[in-house]
Design an enzyme around this catalytic site. Structure first.
Site, PDB file in Angstrom:
ATOM      1  CE  LYS A 187      41.901  59.994  64.708  1.00 14.17           C
ATOM      2  NZ  LYS A 187      41.684  60.876  65.717  1.00 14.17           N
ATOM      3  CB  THR A 245      38.783  60.443  60.744  1.00 15.52           C
ATOM      4  OG1 THR A 245      38.964  60.924  59.249  1.00 15.52           O
ATOM      5  CG2 THR A 245      39.436  59.090  60.750  1.00 15.52           C
ATOM      6  CE1 TYR A 287      44.582  60.415  62.332  1.00 16.45           C
ATOM      7  CE2 TYR A 287      43.553  60.586  60.037  1.00 16.45           C
ATOM      8  CZ  TYR A 287      43.587  60.671  61.667  1.00 16.45           C
ATOM      9  OH  TYR A 287      42.716  61.580  61.855  1.00 16.45           O
ATOM     10  CG  HIS A 288      42.559  58.113  57.310  1.00 16.37           C
ATOM     11  ND1 HIS A 288      43.377  58.564  56.466  1.00 16.37           N
ATOM     12  CD2 HIS A 288      41.515  58.953  57.647  1.00 16.37           C
ATOM     13  CE1 HIS A 288      43.218  59.767  56.238  1.00 16.37           C
ATOM     14  NE2 HIS A 288      42.298  60.271  57.010  1.00 16.37           N
ATOM     15  CB  VAL A 308      44.327  70.326  42.457  1.00 16.05           C
ATOM     16  CG1 VAL A 308      43.451  69.096  42.118  1.00 16.05           C
ATOM     17  CG2 VAL A 308      43.472  71.507  43.163  1.00 16.05           C
ATOM     18  CE1 TYR A 309      49.297  67.671  46.846  1.00 15.75           C
ATOM     19  CE2 TYR A 309      48.290  65.881  48.359  1.00 15.75           C
ATOM     20  CZ  TYR A 309      48.939  66.766  48.130  1.00 15.75           C
ATOM     21  OH  TYR A 309      49.934  67.362  49.102  1.00 15.75           O
TER      22      TYR A 309
HETATM   23  O1  LIG Z   1      47.681  69.881  48.636  1.00 14.58           O
HETATM   24  C1  LIG Z   1      46.917  68.967  48.750  1.00 14.58           C
HETATM   25  C2  LIG Z   1      46.457  68.540  50.098  1.00 14.58           C
HETATM   26  C3  LIG Z   1      45.225  67.639  50.149  1.00 14.58           C
HETATM   27  N1  LIG Z   1      44.528  67.324  48.750  1.00 14.58           N
HETATM   28  C4  LIG Z   1      43.665  66.238  48.781  1.00 14.58           C
HETATM   29  O2  LIG Z   1      42.752  66.788  49.673  1.00 14.58           O
HETATM   30  C5  LIG Z   1      41.963  65.474  50.277  1.00 14.58           C
HETATM   31  C6  LIG Z   1      41.924  65.851  51.874  1.00 14.58           C
HETATM   32  O3  LIG Z   1      43.222  65.920  52.385  1.00 14.58           O
HETATM   33  P1  LIG Z   1      43.622  66.658  53.901  1.00 14.58           P
HETATM   34  O4  LIG Z   1      45.261  66.650  53.684  1.00 14.58           O
HETATM   35  O5  LIG Z   1      42.767  67.837  53.807  1.00 14.58           O
HETATM   36  O6  LIG Z   1      43.211  65.549  54.743  1.00 14.58           O
HETATM   37  P2  LIG Z   1      43.252  64.011  55.224  1.00 14.58           P
HETATM   38  O7  LIG Z   1      44.861  63.858  54.958  1.00 14.58           O
HETATM   39  O8  LIG Z   1      42.038  63.415  54.476  1.00 14.58           O
HETATM   40  O9  LIG Z   1      43.278  64.317  56.738  1.00 14.58           O
HETATM   41  C7  LIG Z   1      42.719  65.386  57.338  1.00 14.58           C
HETATM   42  O10 LIG Z   1      41.135  65.287  57.446  1.00 14.58           O
HETATM   43  C8  LIG Z   1      40.871  63.717  58.058  1.00 14.58           C
HETATM   44  C9  LIG Z   1      39.312  63.932  58.131  1.00 14.58           C
HETATM   45  S1  LIG Z   1      39.087  63.069  56.677  1.00 14.58           S
HETATM   46  O11 LIG Z   1      39.379  63.508  55.503  1.00 14.58           O
HETATM   47  O12 LIG Z   1      39.262  61.578  56.944  1.00 14.58           O
HETATM   48  O13 LIG Z   1      37.305  63.064  56.562  1.00 14.58           O
HETATM   49  C10 LIG Z   1      41.371  64.094  59.412  1.00 14.58           C
HETATM   50  O14 LIG Z   1      41.051  62.664  59.920  1.00 14.58           O
HETATM   51  C11 LIG Z   1      42.773  64.203  59.748  1.00 14.58           C
HETATM   52  O15 LIG Z   1      43.382  64.319  60.823  1.00 14.58           O
HETATM   53  C12 LIG Z   1      43.319  65.481  58.661  1.00 14.58           C
HETATM   54  O16 LIG Z   1      44.778  65.639  58.876  1.00 14.58           O
HETATM   55  C13 LIG Z   1      42.482  64.216  49.828  1.00 14.58           C
HETATM   56  O17 LIG Z   1      42.030  63.634  48.804  1.00 14.58           O
HETATM   57  C14 LIG Z   1      44.086  65.125  49.300  1.00 14.58           C
HETATM   58  O18 LIG Z   1      44.496  64.141  48.479  1.00 14.58           O
HETATM   59  C15 LIG Z   1      45.162  68.031  47.812  1.00 14.58           C
HETATM   60  O19 LIG Z   1      44.443  67.774  46.693  1.00 14.58           O
HETATM   61  N2  LIG Z   1      46.136  68.926  47.607  1.00 14.58           N
END
Ligand SMILES: O=c1ccn([C@@H]2O[C@H](COP(=O)(O)OP(=O)(O)O[C@H]3O[C@H](CS(=O)(=O)O)[C@@H](O)[C@H](O)[C@H]3O)[C@@H](O)[C@H]2O)c(=O)[nH]1
Length: 392
Positions: free
Chosen positions: A185, A144, A181-182, A254-255
């Site tokens: 990885k 990731t 989780y991260h 949006v968080y």
């Molecule tokens: O309703 C929401 C959901 C998420 N976010 C924000 O959007 C960003 C990304 O969150 P996400 O839920 O889309 O993704 P994340 O938790 O980072 O995890 C997802 O994306 C990762 C790639 S990365 O983000 O690490 O590049 C993968 O490893 C994971 O398996 C996958 O679930 C974060 O800053 C989160 O706070 C919001 O603002 N509002």
């Protein structure tokens, strides 16, 4: 090639298995249905009505005339995994079989321990099985972009040249992951790199960004082939979640400030990237890292694209920032390299309003399946008292 897809019943694993099968490869699927189980545990469900694995496999046979071999079991159980690797004798293993949710891993001690045990032990078992039964096999591991975190410098593709006290070396890029989780990885990456060095295994670690999208070339051929699509706080990804919120008339969650920047890619490009990787294996003993995303956006930019596309379709779409349940930088520098897959021939499908509109139309078909009380986030990264305050 003989290709084994671990986690082949999942959001990405299922379309990946179909893609390689459609290209004429011999494909095996390994899965223990954990993703389906998590949804039972949390009272949520895929928006799309996915079929049981055996029914999907039969449907694919009817559509394409091709067979998929299925192995049901848990890769953390070595007595299950070892004979699968030995008997299937894969040329490539694509490893998606991990607990993939950051919020799930942050629920409490038990979920953090489960995530790390499941992910790290599963991958370790796989490394030993490959060492003993398929040492030439190419391991394609889903990592990731979150392994790197959000440092205040450019993010390189896996490695960085460091000059220190008059000497220099090329070393793994520093890791500052943002959840247990991260972190799992990151632990995997270290174990895999060591196995390549010690045993001569060959591996590509795909540091993937946030995936969005529903349909792929193969899954649209029959409704029984549709892949899962999650929108709940645990198993969603941001854009998919915003699209569902737009369709049901929920404000886009949006968080915080929404300045969190991440790399994103279309599910169609996940398949392209994995295919390009499989067709271009590394040398014996080589551990490569590719940054797998096509564009970077802030979370607020994503919400704005969804809001505009929603308005075009006549939906009332409002962006309503809520306190960030995570511990993360809400505004920061972000510039991550991602040239290696482009060099191999990746032709990105970029995000557009039209694409979001087409996602919204598919979601509209299934809107009655949305579990409404699973939209607002309840899991926070902070300890119990702060969590109770946030929920209140
Ligand atoms: O309703 C929401 C959901 C998420 N976010 C924000 O959007 C960003 C990304 O969150 P996400 O839920 O889309 O993704 P994340 O938790 O980072 O995890 C997802 O994306 C990762 C790639 S990365 O983000 O690490 O590049 C993968 O490893 C994971 O398996 C996958 O679930 C974060 O800053 C989160 O706070 C919001 O603002 N509002």
């Amino acid at each position: 090639m003989r290709i084994l897809v671990l986690g082949g019943d999942g959001y990405l694993g299922w379309p990946t298995a179909l893609r390689f099968s459609a290209r004429g490869h011999e494909v095996g699927i390994v899965d223990n249905f954990l993703r389906r189980h998590y949804h039972v545990e949390l009272g949520t469900d895929s928006l799309t009505p996915i079929r049981p694995l055996q029914e999907r496999v039969r449907a694919w046979h009817e559509v394409s005339g091709r067979e998929l071999q299925v192995f049901i079991g848990d890769i953390t159980d070595y007595s299950f995994l070892e004979p699968v690797i030995r008997d299937f004798a894969p040329d490539a293993v694509i490893h998606y079989a991990e607990q993939p949710s950051a919020p799930y891993s942050m629920m409490d001690r038990a979920h953090a321990v489960f995530t790390q045990t499941n992910n790290v032990v599963g991958t370790l078992n796989l490394l030993f099985a490959l060492r003993d039964h398929a040492p030439d096999c190419h391991l394609i591991k889903l990592g990731t972009m979150g392994e790197y975190g959000t440092p205040n410098i450019d993010i390189e593709e896996g490695f960085i040249e460091i000059h220190h006290n008059g000497r220099s070396d090329i070393l793994p890029f520093p890791k500052q992951p943002g959840s247990f989780y991260h972190l799992s990885k990151v632990h995997d990456s270290h174990n895999i790199q060591f196995a390549c060095r010690a045993w001569g295994l060959r591996c590509t670690d795909l540091n993937q960004g946030v995936v969005y999208g529903i349909e792929t070339e193969e899954t649209v051929q029959d409704e029984r082939l549709i892949t899962r699509f999650d929108y709940d706080e645990c198993f969603r990804t941001a854009l998919n979640r915003f699209c569902v919120q737009a369709v049901i008339g929920h404000p886009l969650t949006v968080y915080g400030k929404g300045g969190q920047t991440r790399g994103f890619l279309n599910i169609k490009d996940t398949l392209q990237c994995v295919e390009l990787t499989a067709n271009n294996p590394p040398a014996e003993g080589e551990y490569r890292v590719f940054n797998q995303f096509t564009e970077q956006f802030t979370v607020m930019q994503l919400a704005e694209v969804v809001a505009k596309a929603g308005t075009e379709l006549g939906l009332r779409t409002e962006i309503r920032p809520i306190p960030d349940p995570r511990v993360e930088q809400e505004e920061h520098y972000y510039n991550a390299k991602h040239t290696k897959l482009i060099d191999l021939g990746l032709k990105p499908h970029y995000l557009s309003e039209e694409l979001v509109e087409s996602m919204l139309r598919v979601i509209q078909r299934y809107r009655d399946r949305v579990v409404m009380d699973r939209i607002v986030p309840r899991i926070t990264w902070r300890p119990a008292r702060a969590r109770e305050e946030a929920i209140a």
